[in-house]
Structure formats: structure tokens, C-alpha cells
Design a protein around this motif. Sequence first.
Motif, PDB file in Angstrom:
ATOM      1  N   GLY A 181     -37.257  75.722 106.000  1.00 49.30           N
ATOM      2  CA  GLY A 181     -36.912  76.800 106.916  1.00 49.30           C
ATOM      3  C   GLY A 181     -36.025  77.839 106.264  1.00 49.30           C
ATOM      4  N   ALA A 182     -35.112  77.394 105.384  1.00 53.87           N
ATOM      5  CA  ALA A 182     -34.209  78.325 104.699  1.00 53.87           C
ATOM      6  C   ALA A 182     -34.988  79.284 103.806  1.00 53.87           C
ATOM      7  CB  ALA A 182     -33.186  77.545 103.878  1.00 53.87           C
ATOM      8  N   ASP A 183     -36.060  78.773 103.168  1.00 53.63           N
ATOM      9  CA  ASP A 183     -36.894  79.630 102.314  1.00 53.63           C
ATOM     10  C   ASP A 183     -37.581  80.712 103.147  1.00 53.63           C
ATOM     11  OD1 ASP A 183     -36.225  78.044 100.143  1.00 53.63           O
ATOM     12  OD2 ASP A 183     -37.925  76.688 100.490  1.00 53.63           O
ATOM     13  N   LEU A 184     -38.053  80.309 104.320  1.00 53.25           N
ATOM     14  CA  LEU A 184     -38.747  81.261 105.184  1.00 53.25           C
ATOM     15  C   LEU A 184     -37.784  82.322 105.722  1.00 53.25           C
ATOM     16  CD1 LEU A 184     -41.130  78.894 107.187  1.00 53.25           C
ATOM     17  CD2 LEU A 184     -41.645  80.312 105.191  1.00 53.25           C
ATOM     18  N   ARG A 185     -36.547  81.948 105.938  1.00 52.01           N
ATOM     19  CA  ARG A 185     -35.548  82.934 106.375  1.00 52.01           C
ATOM     20  C   ARG A 185     -35.401  84.033 105.313  1.00 52.01           C
ATOM     21  NH1 ARG A 185     -31.876  82.905 110.284  1.00 52.01           N
ATOM     22  NH2 ARG A 185     -31.710  81.162 111.754  1.00 52.01           N
ATOM     23  N   ARG A 186     -35.280  83.629 104.071  1.00 50.58           N
ATOM     24  CA  ARG A 186     -35.098  84.605 102.989  1.00 50.58           C
ATOM     25  C   ARG A 186     -36.326  85.505 102.841  1.00 50.58           C
ATOM     26  NH1 ARG A 186     -32.230  80.162 100.802  1.00 50.58           N
ATOM     27  NH2 ARG A 186     -34.110  79.292  99.838  1.00 50.58           N
ATOM     28  N   ARG A 187     -37.505  84.924 102.977  1.00 51.75           N
ATOM     29  CA  ARG A 187     -38.732  85.713 102.841  1.00 51.75           C
ATOM     30  C   ARG A 187     -38.865  86.709 103.995  1.00 51.75           C
ATOM     31  NH1 ARG A 187     -43.906  82.356 100.723  1.00 51.75           N
ATOM     32  NH2 ARG A 187     -44.678  84.508 100.823  1.00 51.75           N
ATOM     33  N   ALA A 188     -38.508  86.268 105.201  1.00 47.92           N
ATOM     34  CA  ALA A 188     -38.587  87.165 106.358  1.00 47.92           C
ATOM     35  C   ALA A 188     -37.604  88.323 106.200  1.00 47.92           C
ATOM     36  CB  ALA A 188     -38.287  86.390 107.637  1.00 47.92           C
TER      37      ALA A 188
END
Length: 252
Positions: A181-188
Amino acid sequence: MSEEECGDSPMEELLSRQRKEKKDLQAKFLAMKKTAKSGNKKQQKESGEEMIKMEKEMEERHKREVEEIKEKSGAAAPQEVKSGEKGEEKEEGGAFYKEKTTKGKNQKRMERKAEERKKQAAAASVDEEAAKTSMRTMEMKAVVETLLPRGLSLVDIPPDGDCLFHAVAHQLTIGGKECLGADLRRRAAAFIRSHKDDFLPFLSTEDGDILDEFQFEEYCVKVEKEACSGGQWGGEPELRALAETLQRKIEV
């Protein structure tokens, strides 16, 4: 020489002295009440009980003294003074204690009413929670009925403020692409920054104003952070950013 020629009779002298003693006792009671009011409840109660005791002892002594004079002189017993006249002095002695007793009853009555209101509020809260549970049950049933024909099922995601990103990460993992989820936060956040003009019209302050440069950057930083670190909850803009950057269709 008769008693009348000598002055007041023994009975009159006795009654005069007793009236003075009553007045002196009332003055003492007033002083005791003032002192007791500045103390705690225990001291106030003890003062009230002491005043009642002192008044009772004085009344009994006065009666004995009158009886003794009667036996010696054969004089008639003095008539009791009716309420509203000097008899008011008698009531004054226990006034403080009576007042405290009345206040105690009122306090208990108020406490009972407060307890009843508390129970009513608790019952209302239970009813409200039951209604919410019922609505949630109906909602979940509708979702399940929608998913079953498509061969899909519900998955519980911890409601920790990052649930949107964890839910997308879960689906990607099932599809064979490991991510957090943390990776997706950065990508978003990165996608929103690079497409500012596309997202800015849909981002506003609590007052409904469009974000300025500083506010927009602050928003992106919050999208990057996890909820436990003060991060922004995911919503429609974040889902759109994820769908674009992942090149996946996200259906809500």
C-alpha cells in the motif's frame, strides 16, 4: 409581704430566664451554622446533630424546672406559645439541619433523574447502532449478490486509514504483481503532481476554494504518507491516479 409586693414571682423569673437562654442558644446556633457552612459535609452534619441535641437538652431542662416550681408553688403550667409567635425560636434551632436534609433529598432526586437520562441515552445509542448494523448488513448482502455472478468475493481489509491502497495492492498481488500500500501511495502522489492541471479542479479546501500552489503540494505530501504518519485518506482522486499509473480498470 406577698410575692407581688416583692416583684416577679419565681415562675415569672424562671420563664424570663428561660426565654433569655433560648435567645442565647439561637445566637450560638447562628455562629455554629456560619462555621459549618465553610466546612465539609461531615462537619455540617455533625453541627446540625449537635444543635438538635443542645436544643432538646435545653427543652427537657426547662420542663423540669417548670415542674419543680409548680410543685413548690402550685402555679399553673405556662401555656405553649403558638407557632408564628415566639415558638419560631424553637424551629430555628434545627433549621440548618432541616435545610441540609432538604438539600440532600433534592440532590438524590436530581441524581435519579440524571441516571434515568443516562439509561435513556444508552438505550437510544443501542437502537442507533442496531439500525446502522442492519443497514450495513443489507448493504453487504447487496454487494455479495452483485459479486457472486462474477465469481468474486468480499475480502476484509483493516480500516487503518490506508485501506484503499491496501485493497488495490491485494488485488494486484492476486494478479501476480507483488506490491504494498505504501508503494501505491507514492505512485499516486507522483502521478497527481505530474498531472496537476487534471486534478486541481477536483481538489479544494474545506471552504470550497481551489488549492493554491502550497496547498496542492501539501496535499500531495499527505497522499504519500501513510495514515499513521498523518497521511491523507484515499478517495476518488487517488483511485483515478492509481488506475492511470497502473493502467488498470478499477471498479467501485
